[in-house]
Structures are given as structure tokens and as C-alpha cells.
Design an enzyme around this catalytic site. Structure first.
Site, PDB file in Angstrom:
ATOM      1  N   ASP A 160       1.594  -4.987 -10.604  1.00  0.00           N
ATOM      2  CA  ASP A 160       0.557  -4.559 -11.540  1.00  0.00           C
ATOM      3  C   ASP A 160       0.906  -3.159 -12.045  1.00  0.00           C
ATOM      4  OD1 ASP A 160       0.155  -3.859  -8.842  1.00  0.00           O
ATOM      5  OD2 ASP A 160      -2.009  -3.736  -9.057  1.00  0.00           O
ATOM      6  N   GLU A 178       6.546   6.264  -4.246  1.00  0.00           N
ATOM      7  CA  GLU A 178       6.344   4.809  -4.269  1.00  0.00           C
ATOM      8  C   GLU A 178       7.352   4.083  -5.145  1.00  0.00           C
ATOM      9  OE1 GLU A 178       2.820   3.417  -6.188  1.00  0.00           O
ATOM     10  OE2 GLU A 178       2.772   5.057  -7.613  1.00  0.00           O
ATOM     11  N   ASN A 229      -6.098  -8.296  -0.868  1.00  0.00           N
ATOM     12  CA  ASN A 229      -5.212  -7.293  -1.451  1.00  0.00           C
ATOM     13  C   ASN A 229      -5.133  -6.061  -0.538  1.00  0.00           C
ATOM     14  OD1 ASN A 229      -4.814  -6.198  -4.866  1.00  0.00           O
ATOM     15  ND2 ASN A 229      -4.191  -5.095  -3.055  1.00  0.00           N
ATOM     16  N   ARG A 252      -3.477   7.864  -3.084  1.00  0.00           N
ATOM     17  CA  ARG A 252      -4.754   7.256  -3.434  1.00  0.00           C
ATOM     18  C   ARG A 252      -4.982   5.928  -2.708  1.00  0.00           C
ATOM     19  NH1 ARG A 252      -4.404   3.287  -7.718  1.00  0.00           N
ATOM     20  NH2 ARG A 252      -6.298   4.006  -8.782  1.00  0.00           N
TER      21      ARG A 252
END
Length: 546
Positions: A315, A499, A199, A155
């Protein structure tokens, strides 16, 4: 009718072709287009405020990031006009309207099939082209960049700031020096055009940055091309530093904070994470709105804390939570993070190094003094003498936060600490953080992805280098081999490099977070290739030290 309106009457693929021809016309046109695009490029929630809110609130797509990444097939004003004229009709279908007026973001690697019989290094090298994006403007929220770049995968369809450094580590081992330089140039372009490195290269990311790894990227590039690179990139590095230090000179005892700078009780300066916008994140709109309904905080304060945590890259993690468990108590902007200030120490040391190369002794001394002050202040406030560990500091409560995290390794990574402090950190890592597959991110078990039992490639790398810097080679090697074994085991079983990993149980996926586990994956690939390419206890590329 403007030229953009005229273009929207054409097939969207033809627009891309026309744009490609425009780029080919002159070597400088892409840079010109980039600056023009940023002047005109609004965030999706600004382009289509009513439509955006309706789509995100009604959950048209399972992933809240999908719509902000959609590509308009008409000029935004035409889409707004069409929505306003159709939205109140009895038979109006919101999802059909979106699919008619927008092209869904593509996932180029969706059809890629892994060959688990290959060595994992060959698998990684086959992935690099699939994760590479070319410089092209598709009139979406994506900020156009002048050069090709790597995306993390899944994504995450755009370049990400701190992810890219760890991907570059693998690119260097692969000999992809040109792509490293192109990515550094992209980040330089963003500093010059946006004012900082966002970011990611999306318009909705421009109010925040990510951990400042640009100086480390330049150090990596200097290992390839030599010290000749520094004069060209020094202005951009200074501009990024000024972004993080904006307002520092205006602080006082009565006004101790401004944006990312905090005046500590002793008058010294440290930094925090921040975001200039107190609204729900466009890419997680409904998640933020729903959380605000549960939190006792004012929505604007809550959204700011959420966005600041997004800037941290962690996050989300319980290190930001007042109660250590629930996100509704998030208070990121009250916290002085260990890792951020270690990274900014490195920026100051790097600026001193550049000034010394330029024989500007006065400026070199200035940055050295700033670095020394930051190191002393960080050690004063973030070294917990009771726990013998580096811990974030809550400057509102005037005490360390209770969270034990791998952020503690950053001061060791930059050679900032005394050997006895490093020994205490190493002991804690081995006793409490080390699991069969590597180091857990925190000692707190929550449903957040940056907590136990999850582990992340960048933090394994930082920790391994940190331990080696202070002679803890056996522990560093144990972490390295555990991480490599876990990565390869998951690859052989699933065909994926993901990830994040569950380091306590290799048969269970890492969980938590706002989205499913993503594969690809840029920084996992980069760190794994880096670790596989070195011999036992080989020195990892050093950072500049005082």
C-alpha cells in the site's frame, strides 16, 4: 455506575497499575481479559462517530493515524456525552477537547540516539528492546495480546502481520527464541479470538488481514523446537486457511467470487485480497475521502479496493492501478496476485505435512491435491508466456496486468516453477530490476512507495532465496551484497535503518506514500541481520516443499 465508569474517575496511570495487578493475580486472567476486550472493543469510528469524523476531516493531527491510536482517559460514553454538550459552543476548541480527553500515543524510541561507530549488528541488537512491547491493555483501539511482541517502529505502534516474519528472521540469528515463540502465540491468539490475523492488533484493522505468513512463522519455530510444535498449532493454521478460503464451495459460473476466493474460467479456485468494510480507512480517513472526490468509481468500490491493497501489504503500488499511474483507478479486488497464491500454496503444503506427521493419509492427500491444483492454476493464469515472467491476473478483463513486480519471485521462493521459468525470471531481475543498492519493487516510476525507485527488505530476502532455489547463486549474492552495503551506508550517514530505500541513489531518501519515511525498523533489521549472519551462498532456512 459500571466498574469501568468507576475506573475512569481514577488517574489513567493508576488504571494501568490496577490492570497490571489484575494480570499478576492469575496466569489465565490475561487470556480472559483479551477475549472480553475483543467482545467490547469497538473501532474508534464506532466509539465516537461524530467526534471521529470531525477530528479526521479537520486535520487536527498531521498524521491521520494519530487519533485512532489515541488512548481515552475516560469511558467512551462519557467522552461522547462531553463532546455532544460542548461541540456547539461558540468557543469550542476541537483540538483542546481531544487533548483533554485523550492521551496521545507514545513513541518510546523517540529519545534513542544511534552510535554510528558501532557495527550495524550491535546497533540492531540494541534496537530490539526499544521495539518490544509488553502485554498490557490501555483501553485504546489496540487489541490486547497475551505476550510481548515487536512493532516495526515509528508511527507503527502495534504488531503487524507480515512484518513480523521478517523481524523473526533476525531474532532467530540473535538467539531470541522465546520472543519468536511469544509472537507466534500472539498470532495464534488472534486467529482464535478474532477469527484471523488482522493487519495489525488494532480494532480498526480487524476487517482485513495481510499476506499469510503464519505457516512460515511456524516453520521457523519448528527449526528451533522441532516437529513437536505442529500438533499445537495445526488447528490455528487450519482456521486461518478457512478464513482465506471462506465461500469457495459456494462459487459457481454465475457467482464466481466471494470475499477472498475467485472461481477462474476453468472452474479452479484462486485468491484475491479483500476487506469486508467498504468505508474510508480510519487511519487514513481524509486521504481516502479526498481520493473519492477525484475518482470516477463509486466511493464504496474505491474504498474496498484501497483496503484490499492495504491487506496486500503493498500500500500502495501501481500494480493495483488500472492506468498504471494513478490511485484513483485502483481496482485491487479484480486482481489475482501472484504472491498471495504462492503463499496459500505454502499453507496447503504445510497442512499436508502436518497431516502426514499425524499419519492422517487421507487428509494429507487432500491438502496435497489442493496444493497441486493451486500450483497448476497459478502457472496457467499468472505465467505470461509472451513476457516470460510471472504477472498478476485481472480476472475481470481476463488477461495479465501489465505490471512487472517482485511478486514474481514468490513462486520461485516456494519451488513451484520449472527451471526454464526461473531462468527467465532471473534474467529479467538482473536486466531490469537490479540497481546499485538492490532490486527495485516494480519497473514503474510513480509517487507510490511500492514502486520504483524504492526497495524493501522483505522483497530482497524473498528474491535472494528464490534465486538460490534455482541455482542463480551469483546473482543472489550480488543482490545481497548490494543491499547490505546500502543499508550500512545509510546507517553510517544517518544513524538509521529505515523501512524502505532508494536503490538507485543512496543519497536520496525513499519517498512516496501517505506518511514520512519511518525508521526503526523491524523487518529491515531482521533481514539485514539474517543476511549478515550467513556465509557466502549459505542456504537460507528452507520452507517445506512437496
Amino acid at each position: 455506575m459500571t466498574w469501568l465508569h468507576a475506573l475512569t474517575l481514577l488517574d489513567f496511570e493508576k488504571i494501568n497499575i490496577l490492570y497490571t495487578l489484575l494480570v499478576a493475580f492469575t496466569s489465565s486472567s490475561l487470556f480472559l481479559w483479551g477475549y472480553l476486550a475483543q467482545d467490547e472493543q469497538l473501532k474508534p469510528q464506532e466509539q465516537y462517530p461524530e467526534l471521529f469524523k470531525a477530528v479526521q476531516s479537520q486535520g487536527i493531527f498531521p498524521d491521520s493515524k494519530t487519533f485512532p491510536d489515541c488512548i481515552p482517559v475516560l469511558a467512551p460514553e462519557l467522552i461522547r456525552e462531553a463532546y455532544n454538550s460542548e461541540k456547539d459552543k461558540p468557543d469550542f476548541d476541537l483540538k483542546a477537547f481531544v487533548l483533554q480527553n485523550f492521551k496521545l500515543p507514545a513513541t518510546p524510541a523517540a529519545n534513542f540516539t544511534s552510535d554510528t561507530t558501532l557495527p550495524v549488528t550491535e546497533h540492531i541488537n540494541k534496537l530490539w528492546p526499544l521495539l518490544t512491547r509488553q502485554a498490557i491493555n490501555d483501553f485504546s483501539s489496540r487489541i490486547d495480546l497475551p505476550n510481548p511482541y515487536l512493532v516495526p517502529g515509528g508511527r507503527f505502534r502495534e504488531i503487524y502481520y507480515w512484518d513480523s516474519y521478517f523481524s523473526m528472521l533476525g531474532l532467530k540469528e540473535n538467539g531470541s527464541y522465546q520472543l519468536i515463540e511469544e509472537m507466534v502465540n500472539n498470532f495464534t491468539f488472534l486467529i482464535e479470538s478474532v477469527g484471523h490475523i488482522p493487519n495489525g492488533n488494532r480494532s480498526y484493522y480487524t476487517t482485513r488481514s495481510q499476506p499469510p505468513f503464519y505457516a512460515l512463522m511456524l516453520q521457523l519455530l519448528s527449526e528451533i523446537k522441532g516437529d513437536e510444535i505442529w500438533p499445537a498449532y495445526a488447528p490455528a493454521l487450519k482456521k486461518e486457511y478457512h478464513y482465506w478460503m471462506d465461500g469457495a464451495l459456494s462459487l459457481s459460473e454465475e457467482k464466481p467470487t466471494y470475499r477472498r476466493v475467485v472461481r477462474m474460467p476453468d472452474g479452479c479456485m484462486l485468491n484475491r485480497y479483500w476487506d469486508d468494510c467498504p468505508d474510508p480507512r480510519p487511519e487514513s480517513y481524509i486521504e481516502d475521502v479526498d481520493l473519492a472526490k477525484l475518482s470516477a468509481q463509486q466511493p464504496e468500490d474505491l474504498y474496498r479496493h484501497i483496503r484490499a491493497a492495504a491487506e496486500s501489504g503493498w500500500d500502495f503500488s501501481s500494480r493495483w492501478f488500472a492506468d498504471g499511474q494513478t490511485m484513483k483507478t485502483i481496482h485491487t479486488t479484480d486482481i489475482i496476485p501472484v504472491d498471495l497464491n504462492a503463499l496459500l500454496y505454502n499453507v496447503e503444503v504445510t497442512l499436508a505435512h502436518i497431516a502426514q506427521l499425524e499419519q492422517n493419509i487421507e487428509q494429507a492427500d487432500h491438502y496435497k491435491e489442493l496444493a497441486q491444483k493451486r500450483k497448476k492454476t497459478l502457472l496457467r493464469y499468472c505465467w505470461n508466456t509472451k513476457e516470460n515472467f510471472f504477472m498478476d491476473y485481472d480476472f475481470v478483463a481476463r488477461q495479465n496486468t501489465p505490471a512487472f513486480t517482485l511478486a514474481a519471485c514468490f513462486p520461485l521462493f516456494f519451488n513451484m516453477v520449472l527451471p526454464k521459468q526461473a531462468n527467465c525470471v532471473a534474467e529479467k531481475l538482473e536486466t531490469d530490476f537490479l540497481k546499485p543498492g538492490g532490486l527495485i519493487t516494480t519497473l514503474n516510476y510513480t509517487h507510490e512507495q511500492w514502486d520504483a525507485p524504492n526497495a524493501w527488505a522483505p522483497l530482497q530476502y524473498i528474491s535472494i532465496v528464490a534465486l538460490r532455489n534455482y541455482g542463480h547463486h551469483d546473482l543472489a549474492e550480488k543482490i545481497k551484497q548490494s543491499w547490505i552495503q546500502l543499508n550500512i551506508e545509510v546507517f553510517k550517514t544517518t544513524g538509521k535503518l529505515v523501512e524502505k530505500y532508494n536503490v538507485e541513489n543512496s543519497e536520496s531518501e525513499a519517498g512516496g506514500g501517505e506518511y514520512p519515511l519511518q525508521d526503526g525498523f523491524g523487518w529491515t533489521n531482521g533481514v539485514l541481520l539474517k543476511l549478515l549472519s550467513e556465509g557466502k551462498n549459505d542456504p537460507i532456512d528452507p520452507v517445506i516443499v512437496e
